[in-house]
Design a protein around this motif. Structure first.
Motif, PDB file in Angstrom:
ATOM      1  N   HIS A  57      -3.355   9.756   3.868  1.00  0.00           N
ATOM      2  CA  HIS A  57      -4.418   9.419   2.919  1.00  0.00           C
ATOM      3  C   HIS A  57      -4.532   7.928   2.633  1.00  0.00           C
ATOM      4  CE1 HIS A  57      -5.181  13.595   2.253  1.00  0.00           C
ATOM      5  NE2 HIS A  57      -3.911  13.814   1.927  1.00  0.00           N
ATOM      6  N   VAL A  58      -3.488   7.167   2.933  1.00  0.00           N
ATOM      7  CA  VAL A  58      -3.525   5.742   2.609  1.00  0.00           C
ATOM      8  C   VAL A  58      -3.371   4.858   3.851  1.00  0.00           C
ATOM      9  CG1 VAL A  58      -2.381   3.886   1.324  1.00  0.00           C
ATOM     10  CG2 VAL A  58      -2.661   6.140   0.273  1.00  0.00           C
ATOM     11  N   ALA A  72       1.465   4.027  -3.117  1.00  0.00           N
ATOM     12  CA  ALA A  72       1.258   5.466  -2.937  1.00  0.00           C
ATOM     13  C   ALA A  72       2.522   6.244  -3.306  1.00  0.00           C
ATOM     14  CB  ALA A  72       0.863   5.758  -1.487  1.00  0.00           C
ATOM     15  N   GLN A 125       0.841  -1.203   0.000  1.00  0.00           N
ATOM     16  CA  GLN A 125       0.000   0.000   0.000  1.00  0.00           C
ATOM     17  C   GLN A 125       0.872   1.247   0.000  1.00  0.00           C
ATOM     18  OE1 GLN A 125      -3.630   0.196   0.344  1.00  0.00           O
ATOM     19  NE2 GLN A 125      -3.397  -1.855  -0.449  1.00  0.00           N
ATOM     20  N   PRO A 142      -5.985   5.885   7.348  1.00  0.00           N
ATOM     21  CA  PRO A 142      -7.395   5.498   7.227  1.00  0.00           C
ATOM     22  C   PRO A 142      -7.608   3.988   7.387  1.00  0.00           C
ATOM     23  CG  PRO A 142      -6.813   7.032   5.492  1.00  0.00           C
ATOM     24  CD  PRO A 142      -5.533   6.673   6.194  1.00  0.00           C
ATOM     25  N   GLN A 143      -6.699   3.198   6.829  1.00  0.00           N
ATOM     26  CA  GLN A 143      -6.844   1.746   6.933  1.00  0.00           C
ATOM     27  C   GLN A 143      -6.444   1.245   8.322  1.00  0.00           C
ATOM     28  OE1 GLN A 143      -5.593  -0.567   3.392  1.00  0.00           O
ATOM     29  NE2 GLN A 143      -4.930   1.385   2.552  1.00  0.00           N
TER      30      GLN A 143
END
Lengths: 240, 254
Positions: free
Chosen positions: B161-162, B148, B144, B165-166
């Motif tokens: 942003h990546v 990005a 991930q 959030p997860q």
């Protein structure tokens, strides 16, 4: 001819282990270069050096004429020029298909949302995923995921696309839908470097094939040269 | 029930005592409940935000491109973050509260018991949250991150942003658990006389000598709170894990 990538005497060590030794490679605009070779031979590392996901130990890499090993180079800006497609897709799991394609446009290129959405939709249409804009990633098949990943990379309008074994994680029946998309891009003149085990694909689509074995570029040539009569025993053994 | 003078209390049954406490100290308990919830909400919320930032500092790693100064700076910052986390997780919040309250007074911070209590529970929770976020971040596949970065996103953009959030979504059960722990653990702040629920029981019981009854009342309130919030939490988790189904008009079947 315009050179997109020029690699000179690239070497990469992981600690004491030499993964790449003295690689030289030129990729011209519109070329499709396939990198073949056995697993663990350094193919992926070479590809990952091109966008500096791996830092080369020595050597020089030029992208569009500028030396990316220079300390003052803006790595993030460089990476927008070299799109990458991964074996494991690496789509952003928390975003839907459309947002996967707009995120970097909005945050990196600072594109207006309306335009970013239009660009994303156009690229998703190109890979045949236009009807899945609102889908979550876990609702897609492997082949669909990889096509979205290609669209995501295309959205940055890169000068070259790097593919790291794009079909190795796919079920056999999904390999073709991804390869067809790549073929289509080749016909449109997209510059691409593809690490692959799909020999027939390399034979049909590549303008140049590089055979890497134990970190050394053993043989470089056109498909007809690679699959034709040559004196390299190791390569003959590999493509047999 | 008619009011009886306090001298007759010995003759009252437990039920009567509880009713008596509610009649005379109901407002105090209600106020205590409000303060407890305020402490838990602010502590968990502020703790989460600061914990997020602290985990960023804790995760700082020197890259080959960094100059010598930057490399040393990153190492020192990461070490200090680790010290903070160890310090606040390794000492009781009750002790932290006393040291911080009186220490603060000594250097002239004009805080009230409540504002000091809010401060203590927040910075205490920060330490736990930093570790929760860190393990959440570590559970995110490195692919991930690479994806990005390969699109030109900076390290900070990638985190916000990546990765976060997860990571946060995966950590919701643990974060919620931290909230429930805070509902209960805010009771130790009575040492600096924050007027939360435990303090209310302390006041009511020492004025009436109805010890068991007063503490039974707040035990019941605490239990109700934790059960209600853990049920809400379960709902939220279930909702988040539910497979997401998109219905596009042309896909609907009769």
């Amino acid at each position: 001819m315009e050179q997109v990538i020029k690699i000179e005497n690239l070497s990469k060590f992981f600690g004491e282990v030499c993964v790449l030794r003295d690689i030289n490679l030129t990729v011209n605009k519109g070329e499709v270069v396939c990198i073949i070779g056995s697993s663990g031979g350094g193919k992926s590392t070479l590809l990952r050096c091109i966008n500096l996901l791996e830092t080369p130990t020595s050597g020089v890499i030029y992208i569009d004429g500028s030396n990316i090993m220079d300390k003052n180079v803006n790595v993030d800006q460089l990476r927008t020029k070299t799109g990458m497609v991964f074996q494991q897709f690496n789509l952003f799991n928390h975003l839907n298909v459309l947002d996967n394609c707009t995120l970097a446009q909005l945050k990196v290129l600072k594109t207006e949302k309306k335009l970013a959405t239009a660009v994303a939709a156009a690229n998703l249409t190109k890979v045949g995923m236009a009807d899945k804009l609102g889908y979550k990633i876990n609702q897609l098949s492997g082949g669909q995921k990889q096509r979205v990943a290609i669209a995501r990379a295309l959205c940055m309008n890169p000068d070259v696309l790097l593919f790291d074994e794009p079909t190795s994680a796919l079920d056999p029946e999904m390999v073709d839908e991804v390869l067809n998309v790549i073929k289509k891009l080749a016909e449109e003149g997209m510059t691409m470097v593809i690490v692959t085990h799909e020999m027939s694909f390399a034979k049909n689509v590549a303008t140049k094939i590089v055979f890497i074995d134990n970190g050394v570029a053993e043989f470089t040539g056109s498909p007809s040269e690679v699959f034709g009569d040559h004196g390299n025993a190791r390569l003959k053994e590999f493509i047999k | 029930m008619p009011d009886r003078p306090l001298s007759n209390m010995v003759l009252m049954s437990s039920i009567e005592k509880i009713v008596y406490l509610f009649q005379h100290y109901g407002l105090l308990f209600l106020q205590g409940l409000g303060v407890t919830l305020l402490l838990a909400v602010v502590g968990t919320g502020v703790g989460l935000i600061l914990g997020l930032l602290l985990s960023l500092v804790r995760n700082l790693k020197a890259t080959p491109k960094d100059g010598k100064l930057k490399r040393i700076g990153k190492k020192v910052a990461s070490f200090l973050a680790m010290c903070y986390i160890e310090l606040f997780r390794g000492t009781p919040m009750m002790v932290q509260a006393l040291i911080i309250y009186f220490g603060g007074k000594m250097i002239g911070i004009p805080w009230t018991y409540l504002s000091c209590g809010l401060f203590v529970i927040s910075i205490n929770t920060t330490a736990y949250m930093a570790e929760i976020v860190r393990s959440g971040v570590n559970s995110i596949d490195v692919g991930q991150l690479e994806a990005a970065r390969s699109l030109g996103m900076t390290q900070t953009q990638t985190m916000f942003h990546v990765v976060f959030p997860q990571a946060l979504k995966n950590s919701i059960p643990t974060i919620g658990n931290e909230f429930i722990i805070n509902i209960k653990d805010s009771s130790v702040l009575n040492v600096i006389t924050v007027s939360e629920l435990f303090m209310a029981a302390k006041i009511a019981s020492s004025a009436t000598y109805m010890f068991i009854e007063a503490y039974l009342i707040i035990a019941l309130i605490y239990l109700t709170l934790t059960i209600v919030f853990s049920q809400i939490l379960k709902r939220v988790e279930k909702h988040l894990n539910a497979p997401f189904v998109v219905k596009l008009s042309h896909e609907r079947t009769a």
